[in-house]
Design an enzyme around this catalytic site. Structure first.
Site: not given
Ligand code: CA2
Length: 152
Positions: A15-16, A23, A28, A84, A87, A90, A97, A108, A110, A117, A121
């Site tokens: 997700p995301n 952003r 990131y 990846n 979220a 976590h 599973d 895995e 990230h 962080r 996380r």
């Molecule tokens: O560091 C990573 O790759 C994460 O898997 C990214 C997830 C976060 O929830 C994990 O704790 C660590 C979040 C991805 C969201 O990505 C965005 C990228 C740009 C703007 C907003 C969100």
């Protein structure tokens, strides 16, 4: 060189991650998910590996794709699943599973160093089923993971 020519690397993004590059560049980076896909394509080409690259915001769809990777694994066609899970890392027992149930070799991944962080996380459900865990290398981590699994 690779030990796995012709096998497939599944790269799944949760997700995301479709927002990458739009952003939070301080966390990131500035690369988009399309840039990451291109980076993975180049790395797989270098190792004569096939690439499946996908992103979903939906947990069930990710579960289905882990099962799909599992079917390739059962046919000895999967080099690895590089995941990846965003979220869901976590929170998701369902993804754990799915990985355990299929026995796929999991990396895995990230982009950020999750351990530097927020405390929520720091725990990952997936790590227990992972052969390797990579975090904090930015989007370069995807390429590093492909270079590594090419030797598995
Ligand atoms: O560091 C990573 O790759 C994460 O898997 C990214 C997830 C976060 O929830 C994990 O704790 C660590 C979040 C991805 C969201 O990505 C965005 C990228 C740009 C703007 C907003 C969100």
């Amino acid at each position: 060189m690779t030990s796995n020519p012709g096998k497939t690397v599944f790269v799944l993004n949760g997700p995301n991650l479709n927002l990458l590059g739009t952003r939070e560049p301080q966390i990131y980076g500035a690369h988009t998910l399309a840039d990451v896909q291109e980076l993975c394509r180049t790395a797989c080409q270098r190792h004569s590996l096939q690439l499946v690259f996908r992103q979903s915001n939906h947990e069930g769809e990710l579960v289905d794709w882990v099962h799909e990777a599992g079917r390739l694994h059962a046919q000895q066609q999967l080099a690895a699943l590089i995941f990846n899970a965003g979220a869901y890392t976590h929170t998701s027992v369902a993804l754990l599973d799915a990985v355990k149930g299929t026995g796929v070799p999991l990396v895995e991944l990230h982009i950020s160093n999750v351990h530097a962080r927020e405390a929520f996380r720091h725990h990952s459900y997936l790590s227990a089923a992972a052969r390797a865990v990579l975090c904090g290398f930015g989007v370069q981590g995807y390429q590093l993971a492909i270079d590594a699994v090419a030797q598995w």
